[in-house]
Design an enzyme around this catalytic site. Structure first.
Site, PDB file in Angstrom:
ATOM      1  N   ASP A 186     -19.199   7.733  18.488  1.00  0.00           N
ATOM      2  CA  ASP A 186     -20.180   6.822  19.066  1.00  0.00           C
ATOM      3  C   ASP A 186     -21.099   6.313  17.953  1.00  0.00           C
ATOM      4  OD1 ASP A 186     -21.869   8.907  18.500  1.00  0.00           O
ATOM      5  OD2 ASP A 186     -22.420   9.341  20.571  1.00  0.00           O
ATOM      6  N   ASP A 208     -21.608   3.076  24.112  1.00  0.00           N
ATOM      7  CA  ASP A 208     -21.300   3.029  22.682  1.00  0.00           C
ATOM      8  C   ASP A 208     -20.279   4.093  22.300  1.00  0.00           C
ATOM      9  OD1 ASP A 208     -23.029   5.166  23.171  1.00  0.00           O
ATOM     10  OD2 ASP A 208     -23.854   5.115  21.149  1.00  0.00           O
TER      11      ASP A 208
END
Length: 752
Positions: A617, A660
């Site tokens: 991420d 994300d």
């Protein structure tokens, strides 16, 4: 029941057939829409529940991991304390880069206390503790126990519902005597206020509940708060508790959510995560509106089509009734000898080529406008001068001279326009003329031809191929679209048997449907055309609609409605492909990733090949998103996805799970170092600043790399391994990666 009653029922049946069919179609369509909406709502809610449960599990695993590390810290202190005969003190234990820092992330400053055997506070760091604990139950329990297990409890520390997770462990002196206790307090807000690990979406709820005290620490969006009354209960289905779904006994706020929980029995804690229904079901609400709108438009189209068909059927029925009435009248006229009959004798040269009326019936006398007795013996050219003008006398003489009879129909040119049918036959020295007024029949035929022309025009305007085949399977009608299709095939269909038109192989394939249609059943099926030379292939939806006789007793043929559905089928396949693509980045989404991961693991097991899964991420993504807005955040996600794609091999698959969070599948690796080099390459590629339309974003990425080479592990388990390794990378300070071993025992080095 009499004939009139039977006819009435038949008329009622014909009148109600089309509306009933339309009602059935609309009811089926709306029932399908209702069922689809219910199914998709249940699926959307179930997906939200799964996401909430996954977040609750992540929260529980994160909490459990840190509490285990704290437990290890107390155990390490106990060992060092006992090795030094009680000389070890907290400042040395908790100093920077000391023993405590080797187990816990440096950013955590947890309160630690040391109590002597008399219950008095001997030392404390990083927080305040009670000066006396000898009377406390937990202290007495440790003093009376000779076990080596840590004690976990959740005491309240203030009237404002604040509480801490307390980890206490017994310390032993010489001879195993009780030498006091080491105590570490953990603020539960450390777990719920972790945006990188647990993000429940807008309006989402993240909470950690103490089962000992009933207290809770919760987060809704950016707000973290404590509560002493909030409680959750497991949802029960059929008397059994569902291990995933929970319901709040008392509302958190005015937002409806889908809650899921995960128990941590060892720590007397429960992790709860809830997604706001408005966020979780937003996509479903849009699809429901689309379904209802489409169904409403389709209903309007069906009703308009039915109305047009009913109007056309009514006109056709009226024309048919008029034709039947005209035929009945003509039949009655024939039975009553309504034809006008004239017997004429040639007058030759003495009369200038005229004919003398020898005999006439009453119908003929009525046509001439005189009584029969007044007409006999008179010259026809004098009685009816218009007959001479219209050439009738010339026809009489020609038949008399040639002996060939003449029968014709014609429209009069003088007087009131009428259609007449007459027959002229030569007799001795004259002719016999039979005349019938067929004006009514001609008008009916004209109306029927006009009606048929309108029906033909309507059929030719339809985009579908329409034909009629009789019960001998001979083509009797085809609209313009079908005619063009047969022309393309190079055949003539009208009047020919279906076998000769479409060929023996295709005829044999269609016979089961044809037999059902000729048995009185309306059938529908799909048919794929043979591929053309250019490789294209069309698909059709075919309807066979039986045609009954007027008494509805026998099938006299069937109608063929053949619609090209190639575009609709391609669109359906296109939508199926789009369902696995992330709309923002163009990468594979979670559904497509899980399918590919299952296939990759199956290949790895079958061929004993090494593969890896990266879970990564964006570090510090939320500050960028909150500072510059979602547009910049979306641009950063797309740019991030682009760098991942360009930094990897063409055979590696990059996917976006949501937010994300990204994943990478690396297949057919020769060594673990190949994946480590790829992870290091990604870390370096992302470290360069991002220029997002004038906004500079300095971010990094943390990566967890899990390897697989066969074994009893499913896709979710392998992904969870990579997720835990991602957490270790973040705990190590971000902008790095961590790797783990495979089920086969392969243990690659940890890379930084």
């Amino acid at each position: 029941m009499g004939t009139d009653g039977t006819s009435a029922w038949r008329r009622l049946y014909r009148a109600m057939l089309l509306p009933a069919f339309a009602a059935v179609v609309l009811a089926a369509m709306w029932a399908a829409v209702y069922g689809q909406v219910r199914q998709e709502r249940a699926a959307a809610r179930h997906e939200a529940l799964l996401q909430s449960h996954a977040q609750a599990r992540t929260l529980a695993e994160n909490t459990g991991f840190l509490l285990r590390q704290v437990d290890h810290a107390t155990q390490l202190f106990k060992l060092k304390f006992e090795e030094t005969d009680g000389a070890l003190r907290l400042p040395e234990f908790a100093r920077k880069n000391g023993m405590l820092a080797s187990l816990l992330p440096p950013r955590l400053t947890l309160p630690v206390a040391l109590y002597g055997p008399d219950g008095r506070l001997a030392d404390s760091v990083q927080g305040s503790f009670a000066a006396e604990a000898g009377a406390a139950g937990w202290f007495r329990a440790l003093a009376g126990s000779h076990g080596d297990m840590a004690q976990f409890s959740n005491p309240a520390i203030a009237p404002s519902h604040e509480w801490r997770i307390r980890i206490a462990r017994r310390l032993d002196g010489a001879g195993g005597r009780f030498a006091g206790a080491i105590v570490i307090l953990v603020d539960p807000a450390l777990f719920v206020d972790d945006y990188d690990r647990v993000e429940a979406g807008p309006g989402g709820y993240v909470g950690l509940l103490s089962r000992d005290t009933g207290l809770s620490t919760s987060r809704v969006d950016d707000r973290v708060f404590n509560d002493g009354t909030l409680a959750f209960a497991a949802v029960r289905h059929g008397g059994a508790a569902d291990s995933e779904e929970a319901v709040a006994r008392q509302p958190v706020d005015g937002i409806e959510r889908v809650y899921a929980f995960r128990d941590m029995p060892r720590y007397a804690l429960t992790a709860v995560v809830g997604q706001a229904k408005t966020h979780a079901l937003a996509r479903f609400e849009r699809r429901r509106t689309m379904y209802i709108s489409a169904a409403a438009v389709a209903s309007a189209v069906v009703l308009a089509f039915v109305a047009a068909l009913r109007q056309q059927a009514r006109r056709l029925r009226d024309s048919t009734l008029a034709a039947h009435e005209a035929q009945r009248q003509l039949r009655a006229a024939a039975d009553a000898s309504l034809d006008a009959v004239f017997l004429l004798k040639a007058c030759r040269d003495a009369c200038g080529g005229d004919f003398i009326l020898v005999d006439v019936n009453e119908r003929g006398a009525a046509i001439l406008g005189h009584a029969r007795a007044e007409l006999l013996g008179r010259r026809i050219g004098v009685l009816v001068p218009s007959w001479r003008a219209e050439g009738f006398l010339d026809k009489y003489r020609r038949v008399l001279d040639t002996g060939q009879p003449l029968e014709e129909e014609f429209e009069t040119r003088t007087g009131t326009p009428r259609w007449l049918q007459h027959q002229i036959v030569a007799i001795d020295d004259g002719v016999a003329v039979t005349t019938r007024d067929i004006t009514a029949r001609k008008q009916a035929e004209l109306a029927s031809r006009q009606q048929q022309a309108r029906l033909r025009t309507l059929a030719d305007m339809m985009p579908a191929m329409i034909a009629y085949v009789d019960d001998d399977q001979v083509y009797r009608f085809q609209n313009l679209v079908y005619e063009q299709e047969f022309t393309r095939m190079g055949v003539q269909a009208i009047g020919r048997h279906a076998r000769d038109v479409i060929g023996e192989p295709r005829y044999a394939q269609l016979q089961p449907w044809v037999r059902r249609a000729l048995a009185g059943e309306a059938v529908t099926f799909e048919e794929d055309e043979d591929p053309r030379p250019d490789g294209t292939q069309r698909s059709f939806e075919v309807h066979y609609i039986p045609q009954w006789d007027e008494e509805h007793r026998a099938v006299v043929g069937f109608h063929v409605v053949r619609t090209d559905v190639t575009a609709r089928r391609r669109e359906k396949q296109h939508l199926l492909r789009l369902s696995t693509i992330d709309a923002l980045t163009g990468l594979t989404n979670r559904a497509g990733f899980m399918d590919r991961l299952d296939a990759a693991m199956a290949y790895s097991r079958a061929h004993d090949s090494l593969m890896a899964v990266m879970y990564l991420d964006i570090d510090r993504f939320k500050p960028v998103n909150d500072t510059y807005g979602h547009a910049v955040g979306d641009a950063l996600l797309k740019a991030f996805a682009g760098r991942l794609t360009h930094a990897l091999r063409d055979t590696d698959m990059v996917a976006r799970l949501g937010g994300d969070e990204f994943t990478v599948i690396l297949e057919r690796l020769h060594r673990c170092e190949d994946a480590e080099r790829s992870a290091a390459k990604l870390v370096a590629a992302v470290a360069a600043p991002f220029d997002l339309d004038g906004v500079r974003a300095d971010i990094s990425t943390s990566i967890g790399v899990a390897f697989y080479r066969g074994g009893d592990l499913d896709a979710a388990g392998l992904l969870a391994r990579a997720d835990l390794l991602l957490y270790e990378a973040k705990q190590a300070g971000r902008n790095t990666f961590r790797t783990g071993g495979t089920l086969a025992g392969l243990q690659p080095d940890v890379a930084a």
